[in-house]
Design a protein around this motif. Structure first.
Motif, PDB file in Angstrom:
ATOM      1  N   ALA A  18     -26.445  25.052 -11.922  1.00 34.88           N
ATOM      2  CA  ALA A  18     -25.559  25.390 -13.033  1.00 34.88           C
ATOM      3  C   ALA A  18     -24.689  24.223 -13.476  1.00 34.88           C
ATOM      4  N   LEU A  19     -24.721  23.110 -12.737  1.00 33.85           N
ATOM      5  CA  LEU A  19     -23.771  22.021 -12.980  1.00 33.85           C
ATOM      6  C   LEU A  19     -24.210  21.095 -14.110  1.00 33.85           C
ATOM      7  N   ARG A  20     -24.074  21.553 -15.336  1.00 32.25           N
ATOM      8  CA  ARG A  20     -24.211  20.666 -16.485  1.00 32.25           C
ATOM      9  C   ARG A  20     -22.863  20.003 -16.759  1.00 32.25           C
ATOM     10  N   ALA A  70     -15.859  26.742  -9.906  1.00 30.67           N
ATOM     11  CA  ALA A  70     -15.768  27.137  -8.501  1.00 30.67           C
ATOM     12  C   ALA A  70     -16.778  28.229  -8.151  1.00 30.67           C
ATOM     13  N   GLU A  71     -16.984  29.162  -9.072  1.00 30.30           N
ATOM     14  CA  GLU A  71     -17.856  30.291  -8.768  1.00 30.30           C
ATOM     15  C   GLU A  71     -19.329  29.988  -9.009  1.00 30.30           C
ATOM     16  N   ASP A  72     -19.644  29.137  -9.983  1.00 32.92           N
ATOM     17  CA  ASP A  72     -21.041  28.878 -10.336  1.00 32.92           C
ATOM     18  C   ASP A  72     -21.642  27.674  -9.605  1.00 32.92           C
ATOM     19  N   ARG A  73     -20.802  26.838  -9.019  1.00 31.87           N
ATOM     20  CA  ARG A  73     -21.291  25.610  -8.378  1.00 31.87           C
ATOM     21  C   ARG A  73     -22.350  25.866  -7.303  1.00 31.87           C
ATOM     22  N   ALA A 165     -24.310  31.406 -16.326  1.00 33.28           N
ATOM     23  CA  ALA A 165     -23.276  30.381 -16.184  1.00 33.28           C
ATOM     24  C   ALA A 165     -22.917  29.827 -17.553  1.00 33.28           C
ATOM     25  N   PRO A 166     -21.656  29.440 -17.756  1.00 30.00           N
ATOM     26  CA  PRO A 166     -21.274  28.838 -19.038  1.00 30.00           C
ATOM     27  C   PRO A 166     -22.045  27.543 -19.285  1.00 30.00           C
ATOM     28  N   TYR A 167     -22.348  27.292 -20.530  1.00 31.97           N
ATOM     29  CA  TYR A 167     -22.961  26.045 -20.984  1.00 31.97           C
ATOM     30  C   TYR A 167     -24.400  25.857 -20.498  1.00 31.97           C
ATOM     31  N   THR A 213     -31.075  26.690 -14.946  1.00 33.64           N
ATOM     32  CA  THR A 213     -31.816  25.518 -14.483  1.00 33.64           C
ATOM     33  C   THR A 213     -31.567  24.353 -15.433  1.00 33.64           C
ATOM     34  N   ARG A 214     -31.536  23.148 -14.891  1.00 31.40           N
ATOM     35  CA  ARG A 214     -31.390  21.944 -15.711  1.00 31.40           C
ATOM     36  C   ARG A 214     -32.734  21.297 -15.997  1.00 31.40           C
ATOM     37  N   HIS A 215     -33.795  21.811 -15.363  1.00 33.02           N
ATOM     38  CA  HIS A 215     -35.121  21.197 -15.507  1.00 33.02           C
ATOM     39  C   HIS A 215     -36.171  22.284 -15.772  1.00 33.02           C
ATOM     40  N   PRO A 216     -36.147  22.888 -16.960  1.00 30.44           N
ATOM     41  CA  PRO A 216     -37.054  24.007 -17.225  1.00 30.44           C
ATOM     42  C   PRO A 216     -38.525  23.650 -17.139  1.00 30.44           C
TER      43      PRO A 216
END
Length: 233
Positions: A18-20, A70-73, A165-167, A213-216
């Protein structure tokens, strides 16, 4: 709940999925603004500058990223020979490596992103890797009642396994057979909450699981390598 061991081969693993950068930026900037303004206000007495900083820092921390970071990390994804895993995979592995057992007190349902959800291939009904902006907005709307804030916890039902997750720009969506999946145990619904004393903390396993995901494209390829037909949206 006892999770099965990770099975080789591992087709895909993505930690902190989730960390964009927008989430990381907002997650640090607004709490930092709040702290700096709160400390500087009594030292300088400049209310016109630092009081707005306190207000904006608080609102930004709550709504734009501080709590969400904090919650999505912990959210991650793993695809292996046994099935699909989502949630706090790295956190759980660290605890296992240290030999730390889970405490006797069950976690709150609001913390379901820190726990691990496992769906064996036999319980996977459908898998989509979504990257279309319109579809992502629909998924985000579906996840608004997950309980990512104390207000949501008091007024909505937390959908366990639906980890929006946001963003996020892409996500894996899994339709699961709830009879065949591993879902963590959580505390019983609380009869009182901060905002609504009469509203219990309701939660239920969701038949639709989601993880950002950051890598679809890599995730699609890994699922196809595992022999799963992946819907593209």
């Amino acid at each position: 709940m006892n999770l099965p061991a990770t099975t080789e081969p591992v087709h895909y693993t993505e930690g902190r999925s989730a960390l964009r950068w927008p989430l990381v930026f907002h997650g640090f900037f607004w709490p930092l603004l709040l702290i700096v303004s709160f400390v500087a206000l009594p030292l300088t007495g400049n209310y016109s500058v630092f009081m707005p900083g306190i207000i904006l820092g608080f609102l930004g921390s709550v709504s734009l990223g501080g709590l969400h970071l904090a919650e999505d990390r912990p959210i991650g994804i793993r695809v292996d020979a046994a099935g699909i895993w989502i949630g706090g995979i790295q956190r759980t592995e660290r605890l296992r490596a240290r030999g730390e057992a889970r405490g006797t007190k069950l976690p709150r349902a609001r913390a379901h992103r820190r726990q691990v959800f496992f769906c064996p291939w036999a319980a996977v009904q459908r898998v989509e890797v979504v990257s279309d902006p319109k579809e992502i907005r629909k998924i985000a709307k579906l996840g608004r009642d997950v309980g990512s804030s104390r207000l949501d916890t008091a007024t909505g039902t937390i959908k366990l396994g639906l980890m929006t997750a946001p963003y996020m720009r892409a996500a894996v969506i899994i339709n699961v057979d709830l009879a065949g999946v591993n879902v963590p145990e959580f505390r019983a619904p609380q009869e009182r909450s901060f905002f609504k004393p009469s509203s219990p903390q309701r939660f239920a396993p969701s038949p639709i699981w989601c993880a950002p995901t950051r890598h679809p494209e890599k995730l699609r390829a890994a699922l196809e390598q595992a022999g799963i037909r992946v819907e593209r949206m």
